[in-house]
Write a protein that holds these residues in place. Sequence first.
Motif, PDB file in Angstrom:
ATOM      1  N   PHE A  21       0.870  -1.188   0.000  1.00 23.49           N
ATOM      2  CA  PHE A  21       0.000   0.000   0.000  1.00 23.49           C
ATOM      3  C   PHE A  21       0.900   1.228   0.000  1.00 23.49           C
ATOM      4  O   PHE A  21       1.783   1.350   0.856  1.00 23.49           O
ATOM      5  N   ASP A  22       0.692   2.108  -0.950  1.00 19.14           N
ATOM      6  CA  ASP A  22       1.604   3.245  -1.086  1.00 19.14           C
ATOM      7  C   ASP A  22       1.061   4.507  -0.432  1.00 19.14           C
ATOM      8  O   ASP A  22       1.559   5.597  -0.679  1.00 19.14           O
ATOM      9  N   GLY A  23       0.003   4.378   0.366  1.00 18.94           N
ATOM     10  CA  GLY A  23      -0.606   5.539   0.998  1.00 18.94           C
ATOM     11  C   GLY A  23      -1.846   5.975   0.258  1.00 18.94           C
ATOM     12  O   GLY A  23      -2.620   6.789   0.753  1.00 18.94           O
ATOM     13  N   LYS A  24      -2.036   5.387  -0.907  1.00 16.27           N
ATOM     14  CA  LYS A  24      -3.193   5.758  -1.732  1.00 16.27           C
ATOM     15  C   LYS A  24      -3.844   4.523  -2.357  1.00 16.27           C
ATOM     16  O   LYS A  24      -5.053   4.383  -2.363  1.00 16.27           O
ATOM     17  N   ASP A  25      -3.041   3.640  -2.879  1.00 13.30           N
ATOM     18  CA  ASP A  25      -3.572   2.469  -3.586  1.00 13.30           C
ATOM     19  C   ASP A  25      -2.934   1.166  -3.107  1.00 13.30           C
ATOM     20  O   ASP A  25      -1.785   1.155  -2.668  1.00 13.30           O
ATOM     21  N   ILE A  26      -3.715   0.094  -3.297  1.00 14.12           N
ATOM     22  CA  ILE A  26      -3.208  -1.237  -3.001  1.00 14.12           C
ATOM     23  C   ILE A  26      -2.497  -1.755  -4.233  1.00 14.12           C
ATOM     24  O   ILE A  26      -3.013  -1.636  -5.346  1.00 14.12           O
ATOM     25  N   LYS A  27      -1.358  -2.340  -4.034  1.00 17.66           N
ATOM     26  CA  LYS A  27      -0.583  -2.814  -5.180  1.00 17.66           C
ATOM     27  C   LYS A  27      -0.085  -4.235  -4.975  1.00 17.66           C
ATOM     28  O   LYS A  27      -0.089  -4.757  -3.855  1.00 17.66           O
ATOM     29  N   LEU A  28       0.327  -4.792  -6.064  1.00 21.74           N
ATOM     30  CA  LEU A  28       0.733  -6.185  -6.117  1.00 21.74           C
ATOM     31  C   LEU A  28       2.131  -6.217  -6.712  1.00 21.74           C
ATOM     32  O   LEU A  28       2.388  -5.585  -7.729  1.00 21.74           O
ATOM     33  N   LEU A  29       3.013  -6.955  -6.076  1.00 20.74           N
ATOM     34  CA  LEU A  29       4.385  -7.020  -6.566  1.00 20.74           C
ATOM     35  C   LEU A  29       4.548  -8.204  -7.522  1.00 20.74           C
ATOM     36  O   LEU A  29       4.310  -9.348  -7.150  1.00 20.74           O
ATOM     37  N   LEU A  30       4.938  -7.894  -8.754  1.00 19.95           N
ATOM     38  CA  LEU A  30       5.092  -8.939  -9.767  1.00 19.95           C
ATOM     39  C   LEU A  30       6.499  -8.894 -10.342  1.00 19.95           C
ATOM     40  O   LEU A  30       7.175  -7.867 -10.278  1.00 19.95           O
ATOM     41  N   ILE A  31       6.927 -10.000 -10.911  1.00 16.36           N
ATOM     42  CA  ILE A  31       8.243 -10.031 -11.539  1.00 16.36           C
ATOM     43  C   ILE A  31       8.125 -10.503 -12.978  1.00 16.36           C
ATOM     44  O   ILE A  31       7.148 -11.126 -13.363  1.00 16.36           O
ATOM     45  N   GLN A  32       9.162 -10.163 -13.712  1.00 19.62           N
ATOM     46  CA  GLN A  32       9.248 -10.734 -15.057  1.00 19.62           C
ATOM     47  C   GLN A  32      10.004 -12.032 -14.949  1.00 19.62           C
ATOM     48  O   GLN A  32      11.155 -12.073 -14.508  1.00 19.62           O
ATOM     49  N   ARG A  33       9.340 -13.076 -15.356  1.00 19.14           N
ATOM     50  CA  ARG A  33       9.846 -14.421 -15.166  1.00 19.14           C
ATOM     51  C   ARG A  33      11.149 -14.624 -15.935  1.00 19.14           C
ATOM     52  O   ARG A  33      11.239 -14.345 -17.122  1.00 19.14           O
ATOM     53  N   LEU A 167      -6.979   2.994   2.727  1.00 16.68           N
ATOM     54  CA  LEU A 167      -6.587   1.595   2.638  1.00 16.68           C
ATOM     55  C   LEU A 167      -7.807   0.676   2.659  1.00 16.68           C
ATOM     56  O   LEU A 167      -7.983  -0.179   1.789  1.00 16.68           O
ATOM     57  N   TYR A 168      -8.682   0.880   3.647  1.00 15.92           N
ATOM     58  CA  TYR A 168      -9.881   0.042   3.723  1.00 15.92           C
ATOM     59  C   TYR A 168     -10.760   0.241   2.492  1.00 15.92           C
ATOM     60  O   TYR A 168     -11.325  -0.708   1.961  1.00 15.92           O
ATOM     61  N   GLU A 169     -10.856   1.474   2.050  1.00 14.82           N
ATOM     62  CA  GLU A 169     -11.685   1.722   0.875  1.00 14.82           C
ATOM     63  C   GLU A 169     -11.093   1.063  -0.363  1.00 14.82           C
ATOM     64  O   GLU A 169     -11.823   0.577  -1.226  1.00 14.82           O
ATOM     65  N   GLY A 170      -9.779   1.004  -0.412  1.00 11.18           N
ATOM     66  CA  GLY A 170      -9.128   0.323  -1.530  1.00 11.18           C
ATOM     67  C   GLY A 170      -9.361  -1.173  -1.486  1.00 11.18           C
ATOM     68  O   GLY A 170      -9.687  -1.798  -2.496  1.00 11.18           O
ATOM     69  N   VAL A 171      -9.235  -1.737  -0.325  1.00 13.09           N
ATOM     70  CA  VAL A 171      -9.415  -3.191  -0.196  1.00 13.09           C
ATOM     71  C   VAL A 171     -10.836  -3.595  -0.568  1.00 13.09           C
ATOM     72  O   VAL A 171     -11.052  -4.600  -1.232  1.00 13.09           O
ATOM     73  N   LEU A 224     -13.040  -8.664  14.975  1.00 14.02           N
ATOM     74  CA  LEU A 224     -13.425  -7.264  15.021  1.00 14.02           C
ATOM     75  C   LEU A 224     -14.544  -7.112  14.015  1.00 14.02           C
ATOM     76  O   LEU A 224     -15.046  -8.074  13.481  1.00 14.02           O
ATOM     77  N   ASN A 225     -14.968  -5.901  13.797  1.00  7.69           N
ATOM     78  CA  ASN A 225     -15.997  -5.691  12.785  1.00  7.69           C
ATOM     79  C   ASN A 225     -15.770  -4.373  12.078  1.00  7.69           C
ATOM     80  O   ASN A 225     -16.549  -3.452  12.191  1.00  7.69           O
ATOM     81  N   PHE A 226     -14.700  -4.344  11.332  1.00  7.76           N
ATOM     82  CA  PHE A 226     -14.342  -3.109  10.664  1.00  7.76           C
ATOM     83  C   PHE A 226     -15.304  -2.730   9.574  1.00  7.76           C
ATOM     84  O   PHE A 226     -15.444  -1.582   9.221  1.00  7.76           O
ATOM     85  N   VAL A 227     -15.884  -3.727   9.011  1.00 12.24           N
ATOM     86  CA  VAL A 227     -16.593  -3.525   7.764  1.00 12.24           C
ATOM     87  C   VAL A 227     -18.010  -4.036   7.971  1.00 12.24           C
ATOM     88  O   VAL A 227     -18.218  -5.033   8.642  1.00 12.24           O
ATOM     89  N   SER A 228     -18.964  -3.329   7.437  1.00 11.96           N
ATOM     90  CA  SER A 228     -20.344  -3.744   7.676  1.00 11.96           C
ATOM     91  C   SER A 228     -20.651  -5.010   6.896  1.00 11.96           C
ATOM     92  O   SER A 228     -19.994  -5.340   5.921  1.00 11.96           O
ATOM     93  N   LYS A 229     -21.698  -5.667   7.333  1.00  8.74           N
ATOM     94  CA  LYS A 229     -22.081  -6.946   6.742  1.00  8.74           C
ATOM     95  C   LYS A 229     -22.089  -6.913   5.218  1.00  8.74           C
ATOM     96  O   LYS A 229     -21.514  -7.754   4.563  1.00  8.74           O
ATOM     97  N   ALA A 230     -22.761  -5.930   4.690  1.00 10.07           N
ATOM     98  CA  ALA A 230     -22.962  -5.886   3.245  1.00 10.07           C
ATOM     99  C   ALA A 230     -21.646  -5.783   2.485  1.00 10.07           C
ATOM    100  O   ALA A 230     -21.534  -6.230   1.355  1.00 10.07           O
ATOM    101  N   GLU A 231     -20.664  -5.221   3.157  1.00  9.18           N
ATOM    102  CA  GLU A 231     -19.430  -4.961   2.416  1.00  9.18           C
ATOM    103  C   GLU A 231     -18.362  -6.017   2.633  1.00  9.18           C
ATOM    104  O   GLU A 231     -17.294  -5.939   2.055  1.00  9.18           O
ATOM    105  N   LYS A 232     -18.664  -6.971   3.478  1.00  7.49           N
ATOM    106  CA  LYS A 232     -17.634  -7.951   3.771  1.00  7.49           C
ATOM    107  C   LYS A 232     -17.221  -8.699   2.522  1.00  7.49           C
ATOM    108  O   LYS A 232     -16.078  -9.029   2.324  1.00  7.49           O
ATOM    109  N   PHE A 233     -18.191  -8.980   1.690  1.00 16.50           N
ATOM    110  CA  PHE A 233     -17.862  -9.515   0.384  1.00 16.50           C
ATOM    111  C   PHE A 233     -18.369  -8.544  -0.649  1.00 16.50           C
ATOM    112  O   PHE A 233     -19.356  -7.862  -0.418  1.00 16.50           O
ATOM    113  N   LEU A 234     -17.699  -8.561  -1.721  1.00 18.53           N
ATOM    114  CA  LEU A 234     -18.014  -7.628  -2.810  1.00 18.53           C
ATOM    115  C   LEU A 234     -19.492  -7.670  -3.162  1.00 18.53           C
ATOM    116  O   LEU A 234     -20.055  -8.715  -3.336  1.00 18.53           O
TER     117      LEU A 234
END
Lengths: 234, 234
Positions: A21-33, A167-171, A224-234
Amino acid sequence: MRHYSGQRRMLLAVDCIIFGFDGKDIKLLLIQRGLKPEQNKWSLMGGFLQPDETLDESANRILKQLTGIEGVYMEQLHAFSNINRDPIERTVSVAYFALIDIHQYETQLNDEYHAEWFLLNKKTRLIFDHEDMVRLAQKQLRYKAALHPILFELLPEKFTIPQLQDLYEGVYDAMFDKRNFTRKLMSTGLLIKMKGKDKSSSKKGAYYYKLDKKKYRIKQASFLNFVSKAEKFL
Amino acid sequence: MRHYSGQRRMLLAVDCIIFGFDGKDIKLLLIQRGLKPEQNKWSLMGGFLQPDETLDESANRILKQLTGIEGVYMEQLHAFSNINRDPIERTVSVAYFALIDIHQYETQLNDEYHAEWFLLNKKTRLIFDHEDMVRLAQKQLRYKAALHPILFELLPEKFTIPQLQDLYEGVYDAMFDKRNFTRKLMSTGLLIKMKGKDKSSSKKGAYYYKLDKKKYRIKQASFLNFVSKAEKFL
DNA sequence: CCAAAAGTGTTTATACTACACCCATGA
DNA sequence: TCATGGGTGTAGTATAAACACTTTTGG
């Protein structure tokens, strides 16, 4: 008896889904095989399980090779075993997902692997079944983060509430009411307000907070319950 | 290129943690191991992953071999990889857990394996790391059942509310208030009341219910809240 | 002085908890 | 008739959701 007879041995691989997480977006680390097949295609960081290591050790070794980092949050996700998932040879792969703070480590990336951070939703084509792995990891991240305070693993020592909300909104790819979000967050008792403010994203500035590490270790094992029921899954 | 070179291949096993419910207690299906080492010790039902099958297929094959049954609830739990977990030869084992209705299948057990149902809390010594597997499966069962209506998989087509309550109380080793329990259960909309009563455990008799299968399939993917926060984990 | 982000309270609705009595029946 | 387990309702509390204005300050 030294061996089981009549059974075929197979390759076992470990692949790591590394979230940042760069402070704004969630990212994924990938490599070139580097290996054939699919040389130069984007891929998760992976490797083969060695005779002298467990899967957990293997995943940590692989993560360290790529990023130089150790001791981050990492959990086993799922074993993938489609017969032809690797076209060269039958290989069962155990996927792990890891959460790291991009800032702390972005300079430590090992150039040898041509690693890059990708936006999570910008769908990059990956080799083999790595896209399935990423999808499952994302689902698991949402699941877990709705019930346990694991997303702190993606943040630096000092962070602000608006950052945490981003961060939570991104996830969850959703927007939360900041009053309710702040209240929930504070009710966990996990945050300690600090003196300084982060003025990088506003004129008023947002207070820095840090984790109460003692409480954090205890609460990780509980719901815990950070996220409401409806939002737990997309 | 036909193979990856320089990598060691290993045995991959699949072990099944099979839970059952007899209307009163939760049980675990174990077998007396036929193979050496540890011949005649109690063990989970397991086998080696074959070249022509995925892990899911392997787990289903193993379950069918032992019990004759197919199509039950089964999910991958975790890959166990301690280096010496099997003293004969390095073997990584992927554990699956399954939920079955004991009554439907208890007569179908394959005698060849000397299988027996054990009370879950009566701690039987198991070979290798099978006790770790059972512990993790039990934890996962509690976790999952607190959020998803999976325990119905342990019941026959027709069941009563008191049976269901016994089941939940067994899983969580706790007592629930029957009024609150019934209300929660009914609020899911998953149960359909039937005409008849089960008189086997009381003179008054308890109404039979069945699952609304359509709603059940939908709700499995979503959260529920069968169990209060404090009880979600022991 | 004003644009932009941070911070903060109240009301309403819903969900959870605790709790006790009557019912139906077979023996 | 009575012992046993089955079935049902309510009031109080806690949690979640919806909602809008004031504060700070760099430019």
